[in-house]
Motif scaffolding. Structure first.
Motif, PDB file in Angstrom:
ATOM      1  N   LEU A 174       0.853  -1.183   0.000  1.00  0.00           N
ATOM      2  CA  LEU A 174       0.000   0.000   0.000  1.00  0.00           C
ATOM      3  C   LEU A 174       0.888   1.231   0.000  1.00  0.00           C
ATOM      4  O   LEU A 174       1.956   1.228   0.615  1.00  0.00           O
ATOM      5  N   SER A 175       0.457   2.290  -0.678  1.00  0.00           N
ATOM      6  CA  SER A 175       1.299   3.482  -0.816  1.00  0.00           C
ATOM      7  C   SER A 175       0.503   4.745  -0.546  1.00  0.00           C
ATOM      8  O   SER A 175      -0.718   4.801  -0.747  1.00  0.00           O
ATOM      9  N   SER A 176       1.219   5.788  -0.109  1.00  0.00           N
ATOM     10  CA  SER A 176       0.611   7.107   0.004  1.00  0.00           C
ATOM     11  C   SER A 176       0.399   7.653  -1.412  1.00  0.00           C
ATOM     12  O   SER A 176       1.047   7.212  -2.366  1.00  0.00           O
ATOM     13  N   TYR A 177      -0.504   8.616  -1.530  1.00  0.00           N
ATOM     14  CA  TYR A 177      -0.861   9.121  -2.860  1.00  0.00           C
ATOM     15  C   TYR A 177       0.338   9.751  -3.566  1.00  0.00           C
ATOM     16  O   TYR A 177       0.466   9.656  -4.792  1.00  0.00           O
ATOM     17  N   ASP A 178       1.242  10.383  -2.794  1.00  0.00           N
ATOM     18  CA  ASP A 178       2.401  11.023  -3.412  1.00  0.00           C
ATOM     19  C   ASP A 178       3.566  10.062  -3.611  1.00  0.00           C
ATOM     20  O   ASP A 178       4.627  10.439  -4.110  1.00  0.00           O
ATOM     21  N   GLY A 179       3.381   8.788  -3.221  1.00  0.00           N
ATOM     22  CA  GLY A 179       4.406   7.778  -3.460  1.00  0.00           C
ATOM     23  C   GLY A 179       5.607   7.845  -2.542  1.00  0.00           C
ATOM     24  O   GLY A 179       6.614   7.188  -2.791  1.00  0.00           O
ATOM     25  N   THR A 180       5.524   8.608  -1.444  1.00  0.00           N
ATOM     26  CA  THR A 180       6.685   8.744  -0.559  1.00  0.00           C
ATOM     27  C   THR A 180       6.653   7.762   0.613  1.00  0.00           C
ATOM     28  O   THR A 180       7.656   7.591   1.304  1.00  0.00           O
ATOM     29  N   ILE A 181       5.512   7.140   0.842  1.00  0.00           N
ATOM     30  CA  ILE A 181       5.385   6.189   1.945  1.00  0.00           C
ATOM     31  C   ILE A 181       4.841   4.879   1.393  1.00  0.00           C
ATOM     32  O   ILE A 181       3.923   4.870   0.568  1.00  0.00           O
ATOM     33  N   ARG A 182       5.413   3.786   1.855  1.00  0.00           N
ATOM     34  CA  ARG A 182       5.008   2.467   1.383  1.00  0.00           C
ATOM     35  C   ARG A 182       4.856   1.536   2.572  1.00  0.00           C
ATOM     36  O   ARG A 182       5.708   1.499   3.472  1.00  0.00           O
ATOM     37  N   LEU A 183       3.764   0.788   2.574  1.00  0.00           N
ATOM     38  CA  LEU A 183       3.524  -0.222   3.601  1.00  0.00           C
ATOM     39  C   LEU A 183       3.473  -1.585   2.933  1.00  0.00           C
ATOM     40  O   LEU A 183       2.657  -1.823   2.046  1.00  0.00           O
ATOM     41  N   GLN A 184       4.361  -2.452   3.346  1.00  0.00           N
ATOM     42  CA  GLN A 184       4.401  -3.803   2.797  1.00  0.00           C
ATOM     43  C   GLN A 184       3.910  -4.801   3.837  1.00  0.00           C
ATOM     44  O   GLN A 184       4.306  -4.758   5.001  1.00  0.00           O
ATOM     45  N   VAL A 185       3.022  -5.690   3.387  1.00  0.00           N
ATOM     46  CA  VAL A 185       2.516  -6.773   4.227  1.00  0.00           C
ATOM     47  C   VAL A 185       3.009  -8.076   3.617  1.00  0.00           C
ATOM     48  O   VAL A 185       2.787  -8.335   2.436  1.00  0.00           O
ATOM     49  N   ALA A 186       3.699  -8.864   4.406  1.00  0.00           N
ATOM     50  CA  ALA A 186       4.268 -10.114   3.898  1.00  0.00           C
ATOM     51  C   ALA A 186       3.843 -11.276   4.789  1.00  0.00           C
ATOM     52  O   ALA A 186       3.761 -11.135   6.016  1.00  0.00           O
ATOM     53  N   ILE A 187       3.577 -12.418   4.159  1.00  0.00           N
ATOM     54  CA  ILE A 187       3.237 -13.634   4.874  1.00  0.00           C
ATOM     55  C   ILE A 187       4.397 -14.610   4.737  1.00  0.00           C
ATOM     56  O   ILE A 187       4.828 -14.916   3.627  1.00  0.00           O
ATOM     57  N   ALA A 188       4.917 -15.059   5.861  1.00  0.00           N
ATOM     58  CA  ALA A 188       6.018 -16.023   5.844  1.00  0.00           C
ATOM     59  C   ALA A 188       5.531 -17.341   6.439  1.00  0.00           C
ATOM     60  O   ALA A 188       4.944 -17.359   7.524  1.00  0.00           O
ATOM     61  N   ASP A 189       5.743 -18.427   5.698  1.00  0.00           N
ATOM     62  CA  ASP A 189       5.384 -19.753   6.184  1.00  0.00           C
ATOM     63  C   ASP A 189       6.594 -20.418   6.828  1.00  0.00           C
ATOM     64  O   ASP A 189       7.709 -20.356   6.289  1.00  0.00           O
ATOM     65  N   PHE A 190       6.380 -21.030   7.978  1.00  0.00           N
ATOM     66  CA  PHE A 190       7.421 -21.801   8.638  1.00  0.00           C
ATOM     67  C   PHE A 190       7.102 -23.274   8.392  1.00  0.00           C
ATOM     68  O   PHE A 190       6.062 -23.776   8.838  1.00  0.00           O
ATOM     69  N   ILE A 191       7.990 -23.926   7.665  1.00  0.00           N
ATOM     70  CA  ILE A 191       7.694 -25.286   7.223  1.00  0.00           C
ATOM     71  C   ILE A 191       8.666 -26.319   7.800  1.00  0.00           C
ATOM     72  O   ILE A 191       9.774 -25.987   8.233  1.00  0.00           O
ATOM     73  N   GLU A 192       8.197 -27.549   7.815  1.00  0.00           N
ATOM     74  CA  GLU A 192       9.013 -28.716   8.111  1.00  0.00           C
ATOM     75  C   GLU A 192       8.773 -29.712   6.983  1.00  0.00           C
ATOM     76  O   GLU A 192       7.847 -29.552   6.183  1.00  0.00           O
ATOM     77  N   PHE A 193       9.608 -30.747   6.932  1.00  0.00           N
ATOM     78  CA  PHE A 193       9.458 -31.765   5.897  1.00  0.00           C
ATOM     79  C   PHE A 193       9.012 -33.089   6.488  1.00  0.00           C
ATOM     80  O   PHE A 193       9.482 -33.499   7.545  1.00  0.00           O
ATOM     81  N   GLY A 194       8.087 -33.742   5.770  1.00  0.00           N
ATOM     82  CA  GLY A 194       7.620 -35.050   6.177  1.00  0.00           C
ATOM     83  C   GLY A 194       8.494 -36.155   5.604  1.00  0.00           C
ATOM     84  O   GLY A 194       9.527 -35.896   4.975  1.00  0.00           O
ATOM     85  N   PRO A 195       8.089 -37.435   5.787  1.00  0.00           N
ATOM     86  CA  PRO A 195       8.904 -38.584   5.351  1.00  0.00           C
ATOM     87  C   PRO A 195       9.096 -38.657   3.845  1.00  0.00           C
ATOM     88  O   PRO A 195      10.014 -39.340   3.372  1.00  0.00           O
ATOM     89  N   GLU A 196       8.265 -37.955   3.087  1.00  0.00           N
ATOM     90  CA  GLU A 196       8.431 -37.967   1.632  1.00  0.00           C
ATOM     91  C   GLU A 196       9.781 -37.420   1.210  1.00  0.00           C
ATOM     92  O   GLU A 196      10.273 -37.719   0.120  1.00  0.00           O
ATOM     93  N   LEU A 197      10.377 -36.617   2.078  1.00  0.00           N
ATOM     94  CA  LEU A 197      11.680 -36.030   1.721  1.00  0.00           C
ATOM     95  C   LEU A 197      12.747 -37.112   1.561  1.00  0.00           C
ATOM     96  O   LEU A 197      13.624 -37.007   0.704  1.00  0.00           O
ATOM     97  N   GLN A 198      12.667 -38.155   2.391  1.00  0.00           N
ATOM     98  CA  GLN A 198      13.638 -39.237   2.274  1.00  0.00           C
ATOM     99  C   GLN A 198      13.459 -39.984   0.955  1.00  0.00           C
ATOM    100  O   GLN A 198      14.432 -40.425   0.333  1.00  0.00           O
ATOM    101  N   VAL A 199      12.207 -40.111   0.523  1.00  0.00           N
ATOM    102  CA  VAL A 199      11.934 -40.738  -0.774  1.00  0.00           C
ATOM    103  C   VAL A 199      12.536 -39.886  -1.886  1.00  0.00           C
ATOM    104  O   VAL A 199      13.159 -40.410  -2.820  1.00  0.00           O
ATOM    105  N   ALA A 200      12.345 -38.575  -1.781  1.00  0.00           N
ATOM    106  CA  ALA A 200      12.893 -37.664  -2.782  1.00  0.00           C
ATOM    107  C   ALA A 200      14.409 -37.785  -2.850  1.00  0.00           C
ATOM    108  O   ALA A 200      14.992 -37.846  -3.934  1.00  0.00           O
ATOM    109  N   LYS A 201      15.056 -37.850  -1.700  1.00  0.00           N
ATOM    110  CA  LYS A 201      16.516 -37.958  -1.660  1.00  0.00           C
ATOM    111  C   LYS A 201      16.981 -39.256  -2.310  1.00  0.00           C
ATOM    112  O   LYS A 201      17.969 -39.281  -3.062  1.00  0.00           O
TER     113      LYS A 201
END
Length: 206
Positions: free
Chosen positions: A85-112
């Motif tokens: 989101l930005s101010s009308y004059d473009g001098t201020i910006r607000l960023q919203v970010a979503i970060a996922d915290f993940i782990e791996f299941g047993p399928e990872l060993q199959v992939a390896k």
């Protein structure tokens, strides 16, 4: 946790919970104790203000996006994903970010295992660089954790070998999202020809 308010007058409590007469404590230690307690109280007050600011930002952003959605006949709240989101004059910006915290299941060993089969068969083709990349991706760090970004980065490689494709599918299936966290970052600049500078809310960056 020790309660400083429970310590009798004229005494100080040491790290092992023992009561020590205040006049037996070195003056610099008394001063250090007072200073640290005062600064901790100030930090806790600031932490509460930052927590309130975060709630304010989230509430305001959610309400604004809901308002915009209503303009298009949509009543549901905003979905996942990044937002700027930005101010009308473009001098201020607000960023919203979503970060996922993940782990791996047993399928990872199959992939390896599938990847190892590919690398063994491809070794005659001079894939030493790829082997280094793969081994580096599956190497654990000092904390005994896998580098998730490097493992996920293997999906950028598109090889025709069916085993490789199945390995990439296994990596996708191995992903377990443990939690998601929302981040808000505010930036400001003096004019259109200047770079944005983040407004620091981290004490280490002030």
């Amino acid at each position: 946790m020790s309660d400083a308010n429970a310590v009798p007058a004229g005494y100080m409590q040491d790290a092992e919970g023992r009561l020590v007469p205040a006049d037996k404590v070195k003056p610099q230690h008394v001063l250090e104790d007072q200073m640290v307690r005062e600064l901790a109280a100030l930090a806790e007050e600031e932490s509460c203000r930052l927590a309130a600011l975060k709630v304010n930002i989230k509430t305001s952003v959610d309400a604004f996006v809901e308002l915009v959605a209503n303009q298009y006949g949509i009543t549901r709240g905003r979905g996942r994903g990044n937002l700027t989101l930005s101010s009308y004059d473009g001098t201020i910006r607000l960023q919203v970010a979503i970060a996922d915290f993940i782990e791996f299941g047993p399928e990872l060993q199959v992939a390896k295992s599938l990847i190892d089969e590919c690398l063994t068969d491809w070794s005659a083709g001079g894939s030493a660089e790829l082997k280094l990349i793969v081994n580096d991706a599956f190497r654990v760090n000092k904390a005994g954790q896998l580098d998730k970004d490097r493992i996920l980065g293997l999906r950028r490689y598109d090889f025709p070998d069916l085993r490789w494709k199945k390995a990439m599918e296994a990596i996708n299936d191995a992903i377990r999202v443990q939690k998601s966290k929302e981040y808000f970052r505010l930036y400001r600049r003096g004019g259109a020809d200047e770079d944005f500078r983040q407004i620091p809310l981290d004490i280490a960056r002030v």
